[in-house]
Design an enzyme around this catalytic site. Structure first.
Site, mmCIF file in Angstrom:
data_model
loop_
_atom_site.group_PDB
_atom_site.id
_atom_site.type_symbol
_atom_site.label_atom_id
_atom_site.label_comp_id
_atom_site.label_asym_id
_atom_site.label_seq_id
_atom_site.Cartn_x
_atom_site.Cartn_y
_atom_site.Cartn_z
ATOM 1 C CB THR A 211 -22.990 74.390 -105.238
ATOM 2 O OG1 THR A 211 -22.778 75.700 -105.773
ATOM 3 C CG2 THR A 211 -21.634 73.837 -104.829
ATOM 4 C CD GLU B 28 -18.435 79.281 -106.479
ATOM 5 O OE1 GLU B 28 -19.409 79.924 -106.901
ATOM 6 O OE2 GLU B 28 -17.281 79.744 -106.414
ATOM 7 C CE1 TYR C 165 -20.337 75.981 -100.334
ATOM 8 C CE2 TYR C 165 -20.240 76.716 -102.614
ATOM 9 C CZ TYR C 165 -20.964 76.195 -101.551
ATOM 10 O OH TYR C 165 -22.302 75.887 -101.709
ATOM 11 C CE LYS D 286 -21.897 72.601 -100.363
ATOM 12 N NZ LYS D 286 -23.102 71.907 -99.878
HETATM 13 P P1 NAP Z 1 -27.230 78.579 -95.396
HETATM 14 O O1 NAP Z 1 -28.391 79.513 -95.283
HETATM 15 O O2 NAP Z 1 -25.851 79.095 -95.219
HETATM 16 O O3 NAP Z 1 -27.494 77.394 -94.348
HETATM 17 C C1 NAP Z 1 -26.478 76.487 -94.005
HETATM 18 C C2 NAP Z 1 -27.005 75.597 -92.903
HETATM 19 O O4 NAP Z 1 -25.976 74.661 -92.526
HETATM 20 C C3 NAP Z 1 -27.379 76.345 -91.601
HETATM 21 O O5 NAP Z 1 -28.489 75.699 -91.030
HETATM 22 C C4 NAP Z 1 -26.151 76.132 -90.722
HETATM 23 O O6 NAP Z 1 -26.416 76.230 -89.352
HETATM 24 C C5 NAP Z 1 -25.828 74.696 -91.109
HETATM 25 N N1 NAP Z 1 -24.464 74.278 -90.766
HETATM 26 C C6 NAP Z 1 -23.308 74.919 -91.049
HETATM 27 N N2 NAP Z 1 -22.251 74.209 -90.612
HETATM 28 C C7 NAP Z 1 -22.768 73.092 -90.029
HETATM 29 C C8 NAP Z 1 -22.191 71.977 -89.382
HETATM 30 N N3 NAP Z 1 -20.865 71.863 -89.228
HETATM 31 N N4 NAP Z 1 -23.008 70.999 -88.911
HETATM 32 C C9 NAP Z 1 -24.356 71.119 -89.035
HETATM 33 N N5 NAP Z 1 -24.954 72.159 -89.638
HETATM 34 C C10 NAP Z 1 -24.164 73.132 -90.128
HETATM 35 O O7 NAP Z 1 -27.252 77.849 -96.823
HETATM 36 P P2 NAP Z 1 -28.458 77.657 -97.864
HETATM 37 O O8 NAP Z 1 -28.439 78.799 -98.802
HETATM 38 O O9 NAP Z 1 -29.693 77.291 -97.139
HETATM 39 O O10 NAP Z 1 -27.927 76.417 -98.690
HETATM 40 C C11 NAP Z 1 -28.221 75.084 -98.283
HETATM 41 C C12 NAP Z 1 -27.191 74.139 -98.890
HETATM 42 O O11 NAP Z 1 -27.227 74.243 -100.318
HETATM 43 C C13 NAP Z 1 -25.751 74.419 -98.506
HETATM 44 O O12 NAP Z 1 -25.088 73.179 -98.449
HETATM 45 C C14 NAP Z 1 -25.213 75.238 -99.662
HETATM 46 O O13 NAP Z 1 -23.816 75.089 -99.760
HETATM 47 C C15 NAP Z 1 -25.952 74.600 -100.810
HETATM 48 N N6 NAP Z 1 -26.219 75.456 -101.967
HETATM 49 C C16 NAP Z 1 -26.804 76.676 -101.799
HETATM 50 C C17 NAP Z 1 -27.108 77.438 -102.912
HETATM 51 C C18 NAP Z 1 -27.774 78.778 -102.794
HETATM 52 O O14 NAP Z 1 -27.745 79.544 -103.764
HETATM 53 N N7 NAP Z 1 -28.408 79.085 -101.671
HETATM 54 C C19 NAP Z 1 -26.795 76.957 -104.203
HETATM 55 C C20 NAP Z 1 -26.211 75.704 -104.314
HETATM 56 C C21 NAP Z 1 -25.946 74.942 -103.198
HETATM 57 P P3 NAP Z 1 -26.453 77.677 -88.599
HETATM 58 O O15 NAP Z 1 -27.806 78.263 -88.914
HETATM 59 O O16 NAP Z 1 -26.270 77.301 -87.177
HETATM 60 O O17 NAP Z 1 -25.326 78.491 -89.163
HETATM 61 N N1 GDD Z 2 -21.259 88.195 -101.106
HETATM 62 C C1 GDD Z 2 -20.958 89.237 -101.897
HETATM 63 N N2 GDD Z 2 -20.817 90.474 -101.332
HETATM 64 N N3 GDD Z 2 -20.817 89.028 -103.223
HETATM 65 C C2 GDD Z 2 -20.552 90.111 -104.006
HETATM 66 C C3 GDD Z 2 -20.415 91.396 -103.488
HETATM 67 C C4 GDD Z 2 -20.539 91.603 -102.078
HETATM 68 O O1 GDD Z 2 -20.417 92.684 -101.553
HETATM 69 N N4 GDD Z 2 -20.181 92.253 -104.532
HETATM 70 C C5 GDD Z 2 -20.172 91.524 -105.637
HETATM 71 N N5 GDD Z 2 -20.380 90.207 -105.337
HETATM 72 C C6 GDD Z 2 -20.396 89.107 -106.301
HETATM 73 C C7 GDD Z 2 -19.494 87.928 -105.906
HETATM 74 O O2 GDD Z 2 -18.130 88.202 -106.217
HETATM 75 C C8 GDD Z 2 -20.114 86.829 -106.777
HETATM 76 O O3 GDD Z 2 -19.585 86.880 -108.071
HETATM 77 C C9 GDD Z 2 -21.599 87.206 -106.835
HETATM 78 O O4 GDD Z 2 -21.685 88.559 -106.370
HETATM 79 C C10 GDD Z 2 -22.509 86.332 -105.981
HETATM 80 O O5 GDD Z 2 -21.939 86.267 -104.685
HETATM 81 P P1 GDD Z 2 -22.736 85.555 -103.469
HETATM 82 O O6 GDD Z 2 -24.087 86.136 -103.348
HETATM 83 O O7 GDD Z 2 -21.835 85.594 -102.282
HETATM 84 O O8 GDD Z 2 -22.960 84.070 -103.992
HETATM 85 P P2 GDD Z 2 -21.970 83.015 -104.706
HETATM 86 O O9 GDD Z 2 -22.379 82.908 -106.133
HETATM 87 O O10 GDD Z 2 -20.552 83.310 -104.408
HETATM 88 O O11 GDD Z 2 -22.331 81.685 -103.912
HETATM 89 C C11 GDD Z 2 -23.706 81.328 -103.683
HETATM 90 O O12 GDD Z 2 -24.183 80.543 -104.751
HETATM 91 C C12 GDD Z 2 -23.549 79.263 -104.882
HETATM 92 C C13 GDD Z 2 -24.209 78.581 -106.087
HETATM 93 O O13 GDD Z 2 -23.626 79.016 -107.272
HETATM 94 C C14 GDD Z 2 -23.763 80.607 -102.335
HETATM 95 O O14 GDD Z 2 -25.109 80.429 -101.988
HETATM 96 C C15 GDD Z 2 -23.110 79.245 -102.422
HETATM 97 O O15 GDD Z 2 -23.348 78.524 -101.206
HETATM 98 C C16 GDD Z 2 -23.749 78.476 -103.602
HETATM 99 O O16 GDD Z 2 -23.185 77.196 -103.714
#
Ligand code: NAP
Ligand code: GDD
Length: 332
Positions: A123, A125, A146, A150
């Site tokens: 990520t 992050e 987190y 990661k």
């Molecule tokens: P998400 O919607 O939060 O999905 C996370 C998945 O992991 C869910 O299926 C959850 O199951 C499962 N899980 C959580 N804890 C587990 C455990 N202990 N054992 C097995 N499964 C578990 O996340 P996403 O947005 O699809 O992201 C997918 C991956 O990419 C994550 O690793 C995240 O950190 C990474 N990532 C995401 C982003 C982004 O912007 N979305 C960016 C960079 C990296 P449940 O449904 O049961 O909760």
């Molecule tokens: N969640 C949340 N809720 N974020 C807020 C809010 C709120 O009410 N208000 C402002 N924010 C700001 C957070 O402080 C952050 O700077 C930004 O919005 C994005 O927050 P999130 O949507 O929670 O995502 P993230 O950037 O912290 O993390 C996501 O992206 C990562 C990749 O850069 C997640 O998907 C991580 O799993 C992923 O790795």
């Protein structure tokens, strides 16, 4: 027929990835967690086509036997406690899932199915306070439990590749969203709130830091990048990003605009009013701030683009419109 195994298949990315692999004729296996309520909402429409098994990445014995049983051609480790703010409240749990869980997956592949190609969901992050734009060569300064967990998984993936010759790759994905995004991430929180405001069921959305800047793409485009990364002859680490950055405030603006609700900001107070009704539609509360923030993420994905020709297909405006329309359509 190729076999794929996905951890985190019930999540946002897992569901799009499973659809993509199925449409290319893969046999798709997924690990799901036991839950006291239904957690398969994102994959119900393809449920009958999947081979699902209960498991948890923190349970090495279970993961190891699943890997040995399936012997997948490709394995995608998407399982994570993926919420940054939650990781400050549950740091040890986050480490056990996101760091040790990833290690369990690597060990399982190494011991039981070393020919399996492995994709690790790394990520942006991890860059934390490193200045943007960030690429594969940018130093990483994680700012959250987190991100640190990661980063461990990222380095172990590199290390297992180098030490044991595994085909193990990191996709360093910048934020990606969709109508399937979890409701506590900022984009979906905003689009769901706007749909409820438009329906007269909620008066405003309360947010934290409006000045944070992110590089937001569409999850559908990003799972295609995951497949290109794992499909490469040589394993490696690749940034996946649009290269364009917007603030949270800009996302709010675009989403209200897409819903046809004009808003007017009072920047001194971090509030926005409805231009027609004068009611406050956006306000802020310190409970949504994090102990440490990542201010600016903007990815440089030149390496992946040159190697594979990957390009994001969905613009920022299209992403916002799709999310707003989906939520407006589902408010009852
Ligand atoms: P998400 O919607 O939060 O999905 C996370 C998945 O992991 C869910 O299926 C959850 O199951 C499962 N899980 C959580 N804890 C587990 C455990 N202990 N054992 C097995 N499964 C578990 O996340 P996403 O947005 O699809 O992201 C997918 C991956 O990419 C994550 O690793 C995240 O950190 C990474 N990532 C995401 C982003 C982004 O912007 N979305 C960016 C960079 C990296 P449940 O449904 O049961 O909760
Ligand atoms: N969640 C949340 N809720 N974020 C807020 C809010 C709120 O009410 N208000 C402002 N924010 C700001 C957070 O402080 C952050 O700077 C930004 O919005 C994005 O927050 P999130 O949507 O929670 O995502 P993230 O950037 O912290 O993390 C996501 O992206 C990562 C990749 O850069 C997640 O998907 C991580 O799993 C992923 O790795």
């Amino acid at each position: 027929m190729k076999r794929a195994l996905i951890t985190g298949i019930t999540g946002q990315d897992g569901s799009y990835l499973a659809e993509s692999l199925l449409s290319d004729g893969y046999e798709v296996h997924g690990v799901i967690r036991r839950s006291s309520s239904f957690n398969t909402g994102r994959i119900d429409h393809i449920f009958d086509k999947l081979k699902l098994v209960y498991g948890d990445v923190t349970d090495f014995a279970a993961i190891s036997s699943i890997v040995a049983e399936v012997e997948p051609d490709e394995m995608y480790n998407l399982a994570a406690q993926s919420h940054v703010k939650v990781s400050f409240e549950a740091p040890a749990y986050t480490a056990s899932v996101d760091a040790v869980g990833a290690l369990n997956v690597l060990e399982a592949v190494k011991q039981r199915s070393p020919k399996t190609r492995l994709y690790q969901a790394s990520t942006s992050e991890m860059y934390g306070s490193s200045p943007s734009p960030q690429s594969e060569s940018t130093p990483m300064h994680p700012n959250s439990p987190y991100a640190a967990a990661k980063l461990y998984a990222y380095h172990m993936t590199r290390s297992y590749r180098d030490a044991y010759g595994l085909h193990a790759s990191n996709g360093i994905l910048f934020n990606h969203e969709s109508p399937r995004r979890g409701p506590t991430f900022v984009t979906r929180k905003i689009t769901m709130a706007i749909a409820r405001i438009a329906a007269g069921k909620q008066d405003r959305v309360v947010l934290g830091n409006l000045d944070a800047r992110r590089d937001w793409g569409h999850a559908r485009d990003y799972v295609e990048a995951m497949r290109l990364v794992i499909g490469m002859d040589a394993p490696g680490d690749y940034v996946v990003a649009t290269g364009q950055q917007r603030s949270v405030r800009e996302f709010v603006d675009a989403a209200f605009h897409a819903a046809g609700i004009p808003i007017v900001w009072n920047s001194a107070r971090d509030t926005a009013r409805d231009a027609l009704t004068d009611e406050v539609r956006v306000s802020t509360d310190s409970r949504y701030l994090r102990p440490n923030e990542v201010d600016s993420l903007q990815g440089d994905s030149t390496r992946l683009r040159k190697a594979t020709g990957w390009e994001p297909k969905t613009s920022f405006e299209e992403l916002v419109r799709e999310m707003v329309n989906a939520d407006m359509g589902s408010v009852r």
